[in-house]
Motif scaffolding. Sequence first.
Motif, PDB file in Angstrom:
ATOM      1  N   PHE A 132       0.834  -1.191   0.000  1.00  0.00           N
ATOM      2  CA  PHE A 132       0.000   0.000   0.000  1.00  0.00           C
ATOM      3  C   PHE A 132       0.874   1.249   0.000  1.00  0.00           C
ATOM      4  O   PHE A 132       1.789   1.385   0.821  1.00  0.00           O
ATOM      5  N   LEU A 133       0.602   2.149  -0.918  1.00  0.00           N
ATOM      6  CA  LEU A 133       1.258   3.451  -0.971  1.00  0.00           C
ATOM      7  C   LEU A 133       0.509   4.415  -0.054  1.00  0.00           C
ATOM      8  O   LEU A 133      -0.603   4.119   0.402  1.00  0.00           O
ATOM      9  N   ILE A 153       6.037  -4.262   2.337  1.00  0.00           N
ATOM     10  CA  ILE A 153       6.369  -3.647   1.052  1.00  0.00           C
ATOM     11  C   ILE A 153       7.704  -4.175   0.528  1.00  0.00           C
ATOM     12  O   ILE A 153       8.530  -4.679   1.287  1.00  0.00           O
ATOM     13  N   GLU A 154       7.904  -4.041  -0.774  1.00  0.00           N
ATOM     14  CA  GLU A 154       9.222  -4.329  -1.344  1.00  0.00           C
ATOM     15  C   GLU A 154      10.229  -3.348  -0.747  1.00  0.00           C
ATOM     16  O   GLU A 154      10.052  -2.118  -0.840  1.00  0.00           O
ATOM     17  N   VAL A 164       7.109   5.722   1.658  1.00  0.00           N
ATOM     18  CA  VAL A 164       6.149   4.790   2.247  1.00  0.00           C
ATOM     19  C   VAL A 164       6.533   4.504   3.702  1.00  0.00           C
ATOM     20  O   VAL A 164       5.666   4.462   4.592  1.00  0.00           O
ATOM     21  N   GLN A 165       7.825   4.347   3.955  1.00  0.00           N
ATOM     22  CA  GLN A 165       8.259   4.153   5.340  1.00  0.00           C
ATOM     23  C   GLN A 165       7.832   5.332   6.219  1.00  0.00           C
ATOM     24  O   GLN A 165       7.379   5.134   7.351  1.00  0.00           O
ATOM     25  N   SER A 177       9.568  -5.843   5.369  1.00  0.00           N
ATOM     26  CA  SER A 177      10.272  -5.866   4.087  1.00  0.00           C
ATOM     27  C   SER A 177      10.119  -7.203   3.377  1.00  0.00           C
ATOM     28  O   SER A 177      10.513  -8.240   3.911  1.00  0.00           O
ATOM     29  N   TRP A 178       9.544  -7.157   2.153  1.00  0.00           N
ATOM     30  CA  TRP A 178       9.608  -8.358   1.310  1.00  0.00           C
ATOM     31  C   TRP A 178      10.673  -8.152   0.242  1.00  0.00           C
ATOM     32  O   TRP A 178      11.046  -7.037  -0.056  1.00  0.00           O
TER      33      TRP A 178
END
Length: 264
Positions: A132-133, A153-154, A164-165, A177-178
């Motif tokens: 999600f952004l 998120i990536e 995003v963080q 983290s993915w």
Amino acid sequence: MTDLTLNDGRGMPQLGLGTYQIPDAQVAAVVRAGLDLGFRLVDTAALYHNERGVGEGLGNDDVWVTTKLWHDQHGDAAAALDASLALLGREHVDLYLIHWPHPAGGRFVDAWKTLIELRARGLAQSIGVSNFLPEHLDAIIDATGVVPAVNQIELHPTFQQRDVQDANRAHGIVTQSWSPLGQGATLKDERIVRIAGDVGATPAQVIIAWHLAKGLSVIPKAGDLNHLASNWGAQEVRLSDEQIAAIDAMDDPDGRMGPDPREM
């Protein structure tokens, strides 16, 4: 192992075991080996088609289990979770995530409303989102007043998604983290290799240690015992402020390797 405190008050293991692309027939053995090493968080998803094998590997162990809702089920998240629970052999999951916002489908806010109901029923003890952004976060929070506990998120050294963080942090959402290692090129990057030599660790351990030092939850995948043990051992790696800053400096806004959430 360190736990991160979620905004719903629950503690979630910071380091977990990812299972993306591990076939259903093989994943039970991987999960079992991971638990034997000490892992206490296992991440899967309906899309991975390996929830049954993950459940077999988990057995009756008290382990944090995360699974995810695929966007073809945004209109019926309750049925989707029922199916996942049946495959996992569990009465509830610890964390249920909307896998992608899939804005073109226009149903992710509806899906979030259903996840809130599933949490109230005890079928998902914590709820969150993935990929999600900030605008997607704003949409679900504005519609419901309920903030996700996690946004997966990536995130890797060459794509850190700091915007995003920052949005996650502002809402009290844990960033997970993915694809935390990036791909092979990241592991061979001379800056990572140099730090690995300096601290007596593998490049993968250095990157995982960086995630942990940044306060991120991280779920590296490993398909064999050696990689599992290496990932687990990353918790013992200590990076200096200078080494962390050097990895921070690797960020590339164009470093995305997976899909763009605006287009997925």
